[in-house]
Write a protein that holds these residues in place. Structure first.
Motif, PDB file in Angstrom:
ATOM      1  N   ARG A  79      36.001  13.262  -4.680  1.00 39.00           N
ATOM      2  CA  ARG A  79      37.004  12.706  -5.585  1.00 39.00           C
ATOM      3  C   ARG A  79      36.420  11.510  -6.318  1.00 39.00           C
ATOM      4  N   THR A  80      36.798  11.356  -7.583  1.00 37.95           N
ATOM      5  CA  THR A  80      36.306  10.246  -8.389  1.00 37.95           C
ATOM      6  C   THR A  80      37.402   9.737  -9.315  1.00 37.95           C
ATOM      7  N   ALA A  81      37.409   8.427  -9.514  1.00 38.45           N
ATOM      8  CA  ALA A  81      38.244   7.839 -10.549  1.00 38.45           C
ATOM      9  C   ALA A  81      37.476   7.997 -11.859  1.00 38.45           C
ATOM     10  N   VAL A  82      38.191   8.135 -12.961  1.00 39.07           N
ATOM     11  CA  VAL A  82      37.545   8.347 -14.249  1.00 39.07           C
ATOM     12  C   VAL A  82      38.100   7.352 -15.262  1.00 39.07           C
ATOM     13  N   GLY A  83      37.188   6.752 -16.020  1.00 39.91           N
ATOM     14  CA  GLY A  83      37.568   5.853 -17.101  1.00 39.91           C
ATOM     15  C   GLY A  83      36.690   6.117 -18.307  1.00 39.91           C
ATOM     16  N   PHE A  84      37.225   5.839 -19.475  1.00 38.56           N
ATOM     17  CA  PHE A  84      36.486   6.051 -20.717  1.00 38.56           C
ATOM     18  C   PHE A  84      36.386   4.735 -21.463  1.00 38.56           C
ATOM     19  N   THR A  85      35.302   4.552 -22.198  1.00 35.78           N
ATOM     20  CA  THR A  85      35.095   3.314 -22.943  1.00 35.78           C
ATOM     21  C   THR A  85      35.841   3.298 -24.268  1.00 35.78           C
ATOM     22  N   SER A  86      36.373   4.442 -24.695  1.00 35.49           N
ATOM     23  CA  SER A  86      37.174   4.483 -25.925  1.00 35.49           C
ATOM     24  C   SER A  86      38.197   5.617 -25.831  1.00 35.49           C
ATOM     25  N   ALA A  87      39.268   5.451 -26.588  1.00 35.89           N
ATOM     26  CA  ALA A  87      40.290   6.499 -26.628  1.00 35.89           C
ATOM     27  C   ALA A  87      39.725   7.767 -27.268  1.00 35.89           C
ATOM     28  N   HIS A  88      38.795   7.608 -28.201  1.00 39.29           N
ATOM     29  CA  HIS A  88      38.168   8.759 -28.853  1.00 39.29           C
ATOM     30  C   HIS A  88      37.391   9.597 -27.833  1.00 39.29           C
ATOM     31  N   ARG A  89      36.634   8.948 -26.951  1.00 42.27           N
ATOM     32  CA  ARG A  89      35.872   9.683 -25.931  1.00 42.27           C
ATOM     33  C   ARG A  89      36.803  10.386 -24.960  1.00 42.27           C
ATOM     34  N   LEU A  90      37.908   9.734 -24.593  1.00 38.66           N
ATOM     35  CA  LEU A  90      38.877  10.362 -23.691  1.00 38.66           C
ATOM     36  C   LEU A  90      39.449  11.617 -24.348  1.00 38.66           C
ATOM     37  N   ALA A  91      39.862  11.514 -25.610  1.00 39.70           N
ATOM     38  CA  ALA A  91      40.451  12.661 -26.311  1.00 39.70           C
ATOM     39  C   ALA A  91      39.433  13.778 -26.508  1.00 39.70           C
ATOM     40  N   ALA A  92      38.174  13.420 -26.762  1.00 44.00           N
ATOM     41  CA  ALA A  92      37.146  14.445 -26.956  1.00 44.00           C
ATOM     42  C   ALA A  92      36.895  15.226 -25.674  1.00 44.00           C
ATOM     43  N   THR A  93      37.080  14.588 -24.530  1.00 46.51           N
ATOM     44  CA  THR A  93      36.812  15.243 -23.250  1.00 46.51           C
ATOM     45  C   THR A  93      38.049  15.929 -22.679  1.00 46.51           C
ATOM     46  N   LEU A  94      39.206  15.266 -22.733  1.00 51.89           N
ATOM     47  CA  LEU A  94      40.409  15.782 -22.075  1.00 51.89           C
ATOM     48  C   LEU A  94      41.471  16.308 -23.039  1.00 51.89           C
ATOM     49  N   GLY A  95      41.273  16.138 -24.332  1.00 53.16           N
ATOM     50  CA  GLY A  95      42.233  16.634 -25.311  1.00 53.16           C
ATOM     51  C   GLY A  95      43.099  15.530 -25.880  1.00 53.16           C
ATOM     52  N   ASP A  96      43.630  15.789 -27.080  1.00 50.49           N
ATOM     53  CA  ASP A  96      44.439  14.791 -27.781  1.00 50.49           C
ATOM     54  C   ASP A  96      45.757  14.484 -27.076  1.00 50.49           C
ATOM     55  N   GLY A  97      46.280  15.418 -26.306  1.00 52.40           N
ATOM     56  CA  GLY A  97      47.566  15.215 -25.646  1.00 52.40           C
ATOM     57  C   GLY A  97      47.498  14.442 -24.339  1.00 52.40           C
ATOM     58  N   GLN A  98      46.315  14.034 -23.922  1.00 48.99           N
ATOM     59  CA  GLN A  98      46.167  13.334 -22.639  1.00 48.99           C
ATOM     60  C   GLN A  98      46.671  11.898 -22.768  1.00 48.99           C
ATOM     61  N   HIS A  99      47.613  11.516 -21.923  1.00 50.66           N
ATOM     62  CA  HIS A  99      48.118  10.142 -21.894  1.00 50.66           C
ATOM     63  C   HIS A  99      47.113   9.256 -21.177  1.00 50.66           C
ATOM     64  N   TRP A 100      47.105   7.957 -21.518  1.00 48.27           N
ATOM     65  CA  TRP A 100      46.175   7.038 -20.895  1.00 48.27           C
ATOM     66  C   TRP A 100      46.779   5.638 -20.838  1.00 48.27           C
TER      67      TRP A 100
END
Length: 134
Positions: free
Chosen positions: A48-69
C-alpha cells in the motif's frame, strides 16, 4: 582547521519546507456530505502507498479529469497513512492500471451493454458520482 560560518548549506537529510501535494480523495463512507477520504493505492509489488502529485495537471493526466483532490503537505499525508500501516509515499506516479473488473475489451463491453438492456430490472437512477456533484 578552518571555522565554518553560519551560512553553510544545511545537512542533506534535513527536511525542507513542506510543499502541499495534490492528493486524490473519494467521498467518505456516508457520501459527500460527511467529507472526503484519502485514496491509497498499491505499488506494482502489492504494497500500500499514499500518492501525491506536484500539480493538478499531473493528477488529472494520471487519474482522469473527474478525480477529486485536496491539498496536503507530505508530513500530513504520511500521518494519515501511518495508522493504516501505509509507510510508502509515491509522488507523481506515471503508470496506473484499471481495476480488473473495469478492464473490458470493446467486444466484452458491448456484450455487457446488451445484457444490461435485456435484463428484467431497470438500470437507471442516480449514481453516487451524480449525487456527489460530479
Amino acid at each position: 582547521m578552518s571555522e565554518r560560518s553560519g551560512t553553510d548549506d544545511p545537512e542533506p537529510f534535513e527536511p525542507g519546507p513542506a510543499v502541499p501535494l495534490f492528493v486524490p480523495v473519494r467521498p467518505g463512507p456516508a457520501g459527500c456530505a460527511t467529507g472526503w477520504t484519502t485514496r491509497f493505492f498499491r505499488t506494482p509489488l502489492g504494497d500500500r502507498t499514499a500518492v501525491g502529485f506536484t500539480s493538478a495537471h499531473r493528477l488529472a493526466a494520471t487519474l482522469g479529469d473527474g478525480q477529486h483532490w485536496i491539498r496536503l503537505s507530505e508530513p500530513a499525508l504520511r500521518a494519515l497513512g501511518t495508522p493504516l500501516g501505509v509507510t510508502v509515499l509515491t509522488v507523481d506516479p506515471q503508470l496506473t492500471a484499471q481495476a480488473p473488473g473495469r478492464a473490458l475489451s470493446a467486444a466484452a463491453g458491448a456484450a455487457a451493454d446488451g445484457a444490461r438492456r435485456a435484463g428484467p430490472y431497470p438500470r437507471s437512477g442516480p449514481t453516487a458520482a451524480t449525487r456527489c456533484g460530479r
